[in-house]
Design a protein around this motif. Sequence first.
Motif, PDB file in Angstrom:
ATOM      1  N   THR A 160      42.180  61.925   7.118  1.00 41.33           N
ATOM      2  CA  THR A 160      43.169  62.403   8.083  1.00 41.33           C
ATOM      3  C   THR A 160      43.160  61.532   9.337  1.00 41.33           C
ATOM      4  O   THR A 160      44.213  61.215   9.887  1.00 41.33           O
ATOM      5  CB  THR A 160      42.884  63.867   8.456  1.00 41.33           C
ATOM      6  OG1 THR A 160      42.898  64.638   7.256  1.00 41.33           O
ATOM      7  CG2 THR A 160      43.902  64.412   9.425  1.00 41.33           C
ATOM      8  N   ASP A 161      41.972  61.139   9.772  1.00 43.37           N
ATOM      9  CA  ASP A 161      41.869  60.298  10.971  1.00 43.37           C
ATOM     10  C   ASP A 161      42.504  58.933  10.760  1.00 43.37           C
ATOM     11  O   ASP A 161      43.127  58.384  11.668  1.00 43.37           O
ATOM     12  CB  ASP A 161      40.406  60.129  11.376  1.00 43.37           C
ATOM     13  CG  ASP A 161      39.786  61.420  11.872  1.00 43.37           C
ATOM     14  OD1 ASP A 161      40.544  62.321  12.296  1.00 43.37           O
ATOM     15  OD2 ASP A 161      38.549  61.529  11.845  1.00 43.37           O
ATOM     16  N   GLU A 162      42.338  58.361   9.576  1.00 39.64           N
ATOM     17  CA  GLU A 162      42.916  57.041   9.295  1.00 39.64           C
ATOM     18  C   GLU A 162      44.438  57.089   9.344  1.00 39.64           C
ATOM     19  O   GLU A 162      45.074  56.189   9.875  1.00 39.64           O
ATOM     20  CB  GLU A 162      42.523  56.563   7.892  1.00 39.64           C
ATOM     21  CG  GLU A 162      41.141  56.030   7.754  1.00 39.64           C
ATOM     22  CD  GLU A 162      40.897  55.575   6.327  1.00 39.64           C
ATOM     23  OE1 GLU A 162      40.828  54.354   6.118  1.00 39.64           O
ATOM     24  OE2 GLU A 162      40.790  56.433   5.439  1.00 39.64           O
ATOM     25  N   VAL A 163      45.003  58.105   8.751  1.00 41.90           N
ATOM     26  CA  VAL A 163      46.457  58.192   8.627  1.00 41.90           C
ATOM     27  C   VAL A 163      47.106  58.572   9.948  1.00 41.90           C
ATOM     28  O   VAL A 163      48.127  58.016  10.330  1.00 41.90           O
ATOM     29  CB  VAL A 163      46.838  59.190   7.511  1.00 41.90           C
ATOM     30  CG1 VAL A 163      48.333  59.396   7.458  1.00 41.90           C
ATOM     31  CG2 VAL A 163      46.310  58.711   6.185  1.00 41.90           C
ATOM     32  N   GLY A 164      46.529  59.517  10.641  1.00 39.74           N
ATOM     33  CA  GLY A 164      47.064  59.926  11.934  1.00 39.74           C
ATOM     34  C   GLY A 164      48.181  60.943  11.822  1.00 39.74           C
ATOM     35  O   GLY A 164      48.782  61.142  10.768  1.00 39.74           O
ATOM     36  N   GLU A 165      48.452  61.578  12.915  1.00 43.46           N
ATOM     37  CA  GLU A 165      49.436  62.658  12.968  1.00 43.46           C
ATOM     38  C   GLU A 165      50.857  62.176  12.710  1.00 43.46           C
ATOM     39  O   GLU A 165      51.663  62.896  12.142  1.00 43.46           O
ATOM     40  CB  GLU A 165      49.360  63.376  14.321  1.00 43.46           C
ATOM     41  CG  GLU A 165      50.285  64.568  14.441  1.00 43.46           C
ATOM     42  CD  GLU A 165      50.108  65.617  13.348  1.00 43.46           C
ATOM     43  OE1 GLU A 165      51.139  66.171  12.902  1.00 43.46           O
ATOM     44  OE2 GLU A 165      48.964  65.870  12.921  1.00 43.46           O
ATOM     45  N   ARG A 166      51.184  60.955  13.082  1.00 41.61           N
ATOM     46  CA  ARG A 166      52.577  60.527  12.906  1.00 41.61           C
ATOM     47  C   ARG A 166      52.969  60.455  11.435  1.00 41.61           C
ATOM     48  O   ARG A 166      54.062  60.857  11.060  1.00 41.61           O
ATOM     49  CB  ARG A 166      52.854  59.203  13.614  1.00 41.61           C
ATOM     50  CG  ARG A 166      52.172  58.011  13.016  1.00 41.61           C
ATOM     51  CD  ARG A 166      52.401  56.769  13.890  1.00 41.61           C
ATOM     52  NE  ARG A 166      51.604  55.689  13.377  1.00 41.61           N
ATOM     53  CZ  ARG A 166      52.098  54.544  12.947  1.00 41.61           C
ATOM     54  NH1 ARG A 166      53.395  54.327  13.021  1.00 41.61           N
ATOM     55  NH2 ARG A 166      51.315  53.611  12.468  1.00 41.61           N
ATOM     56  N   PHE A 167      52.075  59.991  10.555  1.00 44.14           N
ATOM     57  CA  PHE A 167      52.403  59.952   9.132  1.00 44.14           C
ATOM     58  C   PHE A 167      52.356  61.342   8.512  1.00 44.14           C
ATOM     59  O   PHE A 167      53.169  61.665   7.649  1.00 44.14           O
ATOM     60  CB  PHE A 167      51.476  58.995   8.372  1.00 44.14           C
ATOM     61  CG  PHE A 167      51.786  57.547   8.630  1.00 44.14           C
ATOM     62  CD1 PHE A 167      53.025  57.016   8.311  1.00 44.14           C
ATOM     63  CD2 PHE A 167      50.845  56.720   9.201  1.00 44.14           C
ATOM     64  CE1 PHE A 167      53.324  55.692   8.553  1.00 44.14           C
ATOM     65  CE2 PHE A 167      51.128  55.389   9.447  1.00 44.14           C
ATOM     66  CZ  PHE A 167      52.372  54.873   9.127  1.00 44.14           C
ATOM     67  N   ASP A 173      50.740  49.987   7.707  1.00 45.91           N
ATOM     68  CA  ASP A 173      50.740  49.258   8.968  1.00 45.91           C
ATOM     69  C   ASP A 173      49.294  48.896   9.311  1.00 45.91           C
ATOM     70  O   ASP A 173      48.380  49.194   8.556  1.00 45.91           O
ATOM     71  CB  ASP A 173      51.426  50.054  10.073  1.00 45.91           C
ATOM     72  CG  ASP A 173      50.706  51.344  10.414  1.00 45.91           C
ATOM     73  OD1 ASP A 173      49.653  51.630   9.823  1.00 45.91           O
ATOM     74  OD2 ASP A 173      51.199  52.075  11.290  1.00 45.91           O
ATOM     75  N   ASP A 174      49.081  48.267  10.422  1.00 42.50           N
ATOM     76  CA  ASP A 174      47.738  47.821  10.793  1.00 42.50           C
ATOM     77  C   ASP A 174      46.830  48.952  11.264  1.00 42.50           C
ATOM     78  O   ASP A 174      45.682  48.713  11.603  1.00 42.50           O
ATOM     79  CB  ASP A 174      47.826  46.746  11.887  1.00 42.50           C
ATOM     80  CG  ASP A 174      48.430  45.451  11.362  1.00 42.50           C
ATOM     81  OD1 ASP A 174      48.311  45.193  10.147  1.00 42.50           O
ATOM     82  OD2 ASP A 174      49.012  44.701  12.171  1.00 42.50           O
ATOM     83  N   SER A 175      47.329  50.188  11.265  1.00 41.83           N
ATOM     84  CA  SER A 175      46.503  51.297  11.733  1.00 41.83           C
ATOM     85  C   SER A 175      45.475  51.742  10.687  1.00 41.83           C
ATOM     86  O   SER A 175      44.513  52.422  11.018  1.00 41.83           O
ATOM     87  CB  SER A 175      47.376  52.486  12.139  1.00 41.83           C
ATOM     88  OG  SER A 175      48.039  53.021  11.010  1.00 41.83           O
TER      89      SER A 175
END
Length: 132
Positions: free
Chosen positions: A98-105, A59-61
């Motif tokens: 870890t910061d790029e991917v985020g907790e939701r993934f 996604d764009d995140s």
Amino acid sequence: MRMQTADDRAAEPALDALESVEFELALDMQDPTEQAFETCVSNAAQVVGGEILFDMPADDSIEDATRMAAVRIPGAARDRILFVVLDEAGSTLRIASTDEVGERFHGFARAFVSVLERIRDDLPELRPVGTA
């Protein structure tokens, strides 16, 4: 089963585990211009005895990423989940922070692992037989 929390991950060194380094080296040997993204990630995971959990469009995140894959790598103390991304040019693979991917993934990947473990426990014929 205890789920790993963000505090647990913060206490771990980022990618200093031997398995993670080996995976990164195996990933560097893959060429996404010659093979499909999923094949490259799967080949690298097999080198360290890991498994690809899922492959999906990014996604764009995540900056400069068209696809992402979650990989489970067995470790001495606990398994690690790493995320591999393919750049927009389709030529470079890298491990996302870890910061790029985020907790939701990360949460989705951990939940996916739980589902796989339950399926393997309930259906023993799906368990891997030996190692390749």
